[in-house]
Design an enzyme around this catalytic site. Structure first.
Site, PDB file in Angstrom:
ATOM      1  N   CYS A   1      10.043  11.833   1.188  1.00  9.65           N
ATOM      2  CA  CYS A   1      10.915  10.964   1.990  1.00  9.65           C
ATOM      3  C   CYS A   1      12.376  11.092   1.544  1.00  9.65           C
ATOM      4  CB  CYS A   1      10.443   9.523   1.907  1.00  9.65           C
ATOM      5  SG  CYS A   1      10.220   8.965   0.213  1.00  9.65           S
TER       6      CYS A   1
ATOM      7  N   ASN B   1       1.922  12.549   1.103  1.00 12.67           N
ATOM      8  CA  ASN B   1       2.840  13.565   0.556  1.00 12.67           C
ATOM      9  C   ASN B   1       2.823  13.632  -0.968  1.00 12.67           C
ATOM     10  OD1 ASN B   1       4.059  11.033   0.678  1.00 12.67           O
ATOM     11  ND2 ASN B   1       6.111  11.879   0.830  1.00 12.67           N
TER      12      ASN B   1
ATOM     13  N   GLU C   1       8.306   1.095   2.415  1.00 14.74           N
ATOM     14  CA  GLU C   1       9.112   2.276   2.067  1.00 14.74           C
ATOM     15  C   GLU C   1       8.810   3.306   3.129  1.00 14.74           C
ATOM     16  OE1 GLU C   1      10.441   5.442   1.210  1.00 14.74           O
ATOM     17  OE2 GLU C   1       9.063   5.688  -0.463  1.00 14.74           O
TER      18      GLU C   1
ATOM     19  N   GLU D   1      11.412  -1.646  -4.743  1.00 19.00           N
ATOM     20  CA  GLU D   1      10.414  -1.636  -5.812  1.00 19.00           C
ATOM     21  C   GLU D   1      10.989  -0.847  -6.976  1.00 19.00           C
ATOM     22  OE1 GLU D   1       6.381  -0.755  -4.589  1.00 19.00           O
ATOM     23  OE2 GLU D   1       6.586  -1.928  -2.771  1.00 19.00           O
TER      24      GLU D   1
HETATM   25  O1  TXE Z   1       2.049   8.435   8.375  1.00 22.16           O
HETATM   26  P1  TXE Z   1       1.350   7.039   8.409  1.00 22.16           P
HETATM   27  P2  TXE Z   1       1.649   9.769   9.134  1.00 22.16           P
HETATM   28  C1  TXE Z   1       6.610  10.064   7.881  1.00 22.16           C
HETATM   29  C2  TXE Z   1       6.767  11.524   8.223  1.00 22.16           C
HETATM   30  C3  TXE Z   1       5.526  11.831   8.973  1.00 22.16           C
HETATM   31  C4  TXE Z   1       5.343  10.542   9.746  1.00 22.16           C
HETATM   32  C5  TXE Z   1       3.953  10.265  10.211  1.00 22.16           C
HETATM   33  O2  TXE Z   1       7.874  11.691   9.076  1.00 22.16           O
HETATM   34  O3  TXE Z   1       5.663  12.921   9.837  1.00 22.16           O
HETATM   35  O4  TXE Z   1       5.708   9.537   8.833  1.00 22.16           O
HETATM   36  O5  TXE Z   1       3.030  10.510   9.160  1.00 22.16           O
HETATM   37  C6  TXE Z   1      -1.866   4.355   6.927  1.00 22.16           C
HETATM   38  N1  TXE Z   1      -2.200  -0.161   9.324  1.00 22.16           N
HETATM   39  N2  TXE Z   1       6.083   9.854   6.550  1.00 22.16           N
HETATM   40  O6  TXE Z   1       1.252   9.477  10.549  1.00 22.16           O
HETATM   41  O7  TXE Z   1       0.380   6.953   9.529  1.00 22.16           O
HETATM   42  C7  TXE Z   1      -2.350   5.768   6.858  1.00 22.16           C
HETATM   43  O8  TXE Z   1      -3.744   5.835   6.908  1.00 22.16           O
HETATM   44  C8  TXE Z   1      -2.168   0.115   8.009  1.00 22.16           C
HETATM   45  C9  TXE Z   1       7.044   9.460   5.552  1.00 22.16           C
HETATM   46  O9  TXE Z   1       0.681  10.491   8.310  1.00 22.16           O
HETATM   47  O10 TXE Z   1       2.436   6.047   8.322  1.00 22.16           O
HETATM   48  C10 TXE Z   1      -1.778   6.205   5.538  1.00 22.16           C
HETATM   49  O11 TXE Z   1      -2.562   5.708   4.480  1.00 22.16           O
HETATM   50  N3  TXE Z   1      -2.074   1.363   7.529  1.00 22.16           N
HETATM   51  C11 TXE Z   1       6.379   8.898   4.362  1.00 22.16           C
HETATM   52  C12 TXE Z   1      -0.414   5.505   5.527  1.00 22.16           C
HETATM   53  O12 TXE Z   1      -0.525   4.473   6.504  1.00 22.16           O
HETATM   54  C13 TXE Z   1      -2.011   2.380   8.408  1.00 22.16           C
HETATM   55  C14 TXE Z   1       5.157   9.586   3.904  1.00 22.16           C
HETATM   56  C15 TXE Z   1       0.763   6.394   5.900  1.00 22.16           C
HETATM   57  O13 TXE Z   1       0.484   7.087   7.067  1.00 22.16           O
HETATM   58  C16 TXE Z   1      -2.027   2.141   9.797  1.00 22.16           C
HETATM   59  C17 TXE Z   1       4.279   9.911   4.999  1.00 22.16           C
HETATM   60  C18 TXE Z   1      -2.125   0.804  10.248  1.00 22.16           C
HETATM   61  N4  TXE Z   1      -2.160   0.478  11.535  1.00 22.16           N
HETATM   62  C19 TXE Z   1       4.784  10.069   6.263  1.00 22.16           C
HETATM   63  N5  TXE Z   1      -1.934   3.332  10.423  1.00 22.16           N
HETATM   64  C20 TXE Z   1       7.285   8.515   3.223  1.00 22.16           C
HETATM   65  N6  TXE Z   1       8.026   7.426   3.405  1.00 22.16           N
HETATM   66  O14 TXE Z   1       7.281   9.118   2.167  1.00 22.16           O
HETATM   67  C21 TXE Z   1      -1.855   4.285   9.467  1.00 22.16           C
HETATM   68  N7  TXE Z   1      -1.910   3.710   8.249  1.00 22.16           N
END
Ligand code: TXE
Length: 480
Positions: A282, A150, A248, A461
């Site tokens: 977020c 994002n 986070e 953080e």
């Molecule tokens: O996030 P992911 P996604 C929320 C938002 C969104 C939902 C899913 O609601 O619809 O999460 O989004 C990495 N081990 N937020 O599926 O998968 C991945 O490659 C280690 C809120 O896109 O959590 C990416 O680099 N890493 C949020 C990162 O995790 C892993 C912002 C985040 O992706 C992994 C984004 C694993 N097993 C989504 N699997 C905020 N807090 O701002 C994936 N990743």
């Protein structure tokens, strides 16, 4: 198509298996670059390089580390325009937003932590003439920094800047959905002469790269920003390894408008909090609680403002909202809107995909959407949607709104609008959130403890909290 490359030991390298997958431009739905489909072998290579570099970097003086990171910040700034265009193309966000928010934060993050290390001091505990305890804060090793799509460069640098400043080395994994500015950062690091191996960036799919990184025996610290489901997974696989983690995660943040609020300011901020970055922050205020006395007027003023928003070409200055990040995410958001309708929600405005003309017709655009009449405890008002969707909920009393605001599993942020300062303080103290704003939204001071409670995360953080997270305290007791 341009090939994105991994950045390992100071060099741009292909993934060891030679495989790539497509990277899409959300504004037109077409693939425009190739992302390394890295795997465990690439992580092993990067961690080994970072571990070797740690031997020197951790012993490099703070002043020298600071100078190197300040030079990196200057070099990033020199490439700002290129980064702005790239971030918008990769993520779908308006260039105007990348110019105002995302890209300036990258050099700012490096400057902030590069100077913070020069001002840190350690603690001393005296034992009445018997002994003196002092606390050393030492770098730990290789930090795994995993960032989402994002705010791609903004959040990546928010992690790697304090990790490096504190004397650790880093293996970073940017989101596979938005890898481009991390790739450009790799090139910038080479131009700035960053010492080899202190920062390594490995691209690839979530679990395929993420799991080998988080479970690697040589990555004792993990800083992750992303979804709650992924955060839970990382917490569960790393707990038996006793790693230090900072998570986070998601939010379902309340924006509370009391009848005595500055009306115009509250309306303006409610729109900004709901729809900035297409609602994909977020901290977005996706539950809008409005006190009954002003509910009808507020709703009308909100709808007037929303009707003035333009969804359009991210390159145009006139576009307030660009595309959401991916086709899958667009469909998820549209699915949530349908679910809201089925639950009895009334769509006051929006609710649909926007089809733009010409070569943007396949882009992932969604109208800013306002829903009302949904119970505060239904799925739409409890689960993160992470799109341009806000739910309006009326309330009568302070007690009632606090209860509804605290009803979700999340606890990231909240905003409160009131001209009664005592009420503002009282409500802030009673809201389950790591960050509360009174009469504003997303006003960020980089020194504050930033993070969420409940399922919005673990740890804080920001400022010295980041430097503390990325270092290990060691007490030394000297007998007098
Ligand atoms: O996030 P992911 P996604 C929320 C938002 C969104 C939902 C899913 O609601 O619809 O999460 O989004 C990495 N081990 N937020 O599926 O998968 C991945 O490659 C280690 C809120 O896109 O959590 C990416 O680099 N890493 C949020 C990162 O995790 C892993 C912002 C985040 O992706 C992994 C984004 C694993 N097993 C989504 N699997 C905020 N807090 O701002 C994936 N990743």
């Amino acid at each position: 198509m341009e090939k994105i490359l991994n950045y390992i030991n100071g060099e741009l390298v292909e993934p060891i298996n030679g495989n790539y997958f497509d990277n899409y431009n959300p504004s037109n739905g077409s693939a425009y670059s190739l992302v390394p489909d890295s795997e465990k072998a690439d992580i092993d290579h990067a961690v080994a390089a970072a571990k070797e570099a740690f031997k020197t970097w951790s012993k490099t003086s703070k002043q020298e580390r600071s100078d190197i990171l300040m030079k990196l910040a200057d070099t990033i700034e020199k490439h700002s325009e290129e980064l702005i265009i790239a971030e918008s193309k990769d993520n779908g966000k308006p260039e105007s937003l990348a110019r105002a928010v995302d890209i300036p934060r990258a050099p700012a993050n490096f400057r902030f932590f590069a100077t913070a290390i020069l001002h840190e001091h350690s603690e001393i505990h005296e034992m009445d003439g018997v002994a003196l305890n002092y606390t050393l804060r030492q770098p730990i090793g290789v930090a795994a920094c995993i960032s989402p799509w994002n705010l791609p460069l903004y959040l990546l640098t928010w992690k790697i800047a304090p990790a490096l400043a504190a004397g650790n080395t880093v293996v970073a994994k940017p989101s596979e959905i938005t890898p481009m500015t991390a790739f450009l950062l790799s090139k910038i690091c080479i131009e700035a002469g960053l010492p080899k191996g202190i920062l390594n960036i490995v691209h690839g799919h979530g679990a395929k790269v993420g799991d080998p990184l988080t479970t690697h025996p040589d990555t004792p610290i993990i800083s992750f920003t992303g979804g709650t489901v992924t955060g839970k997974h990382i917490a569960s696989v790393t707990a038996p390894m006793f790693k230090k983690i900072s998570l986070e995660l998601g939010g379902k943040n309340p924006n509370i408008i009391f009848a005595d609020a500055n009306f115009d300011k509250a309306v303006k901020m409610a729109v900004k909090a709901a729809f900035s970055n297409q609602g994909q922050i977020c901290l977005c205020g996706s539950r809008l609680f409005v006190q009954k006395e002003i509910y009808a007027d507020f709703k009308q003023a909100l709808l007037d403002k929303v009707s003035q928003l333009t969804v359009g070409d991210p390159k145009k200055e006139s576009s307030n909202l660009g595309a959401v990040v991916s086709k899958a995410h667009m469909n998820k958001i549209l699915g949530k809107i349908e679910e809201g309708k089925k639950l009895g929600g009334k769509i006051l405005t929006g609710g649909n995909r926007v089809i733009l003309e010409g070569n943007l017709k396949n882009g992932y655009y969604i109208e800013p959407t306002v829903i009302e009449s949904l119970p505060f405890d239904c799925s739409i008002n409890q689960e993160e949607i992470f799109g341009p969707v806000v739910s309006l909920i009326p309330f009568e009393s302070e007690e009632e709104v606090i209860e509804m605001a605290n009803s979700t599993k999340y606890g990231l942020s909240a905003s409160i609008f009131t001209e009664n300062i005592s009420k503002g303080h009282r409500v802030a103290a009673n809201i389950d959130a790591g960050v509360v704003w009174i009469n504003t939204w997303l006003l960020r001071d980089l020194r504050i403890p930033f993070g969420g409670m409940k399922q919005s995360g673990v740890g804080r953080e920001g400022g010295f909290k980041s430097l503390h997270f990325f270092t290990e305290p060691k007490n030394v007791c000297v007998k007098i």
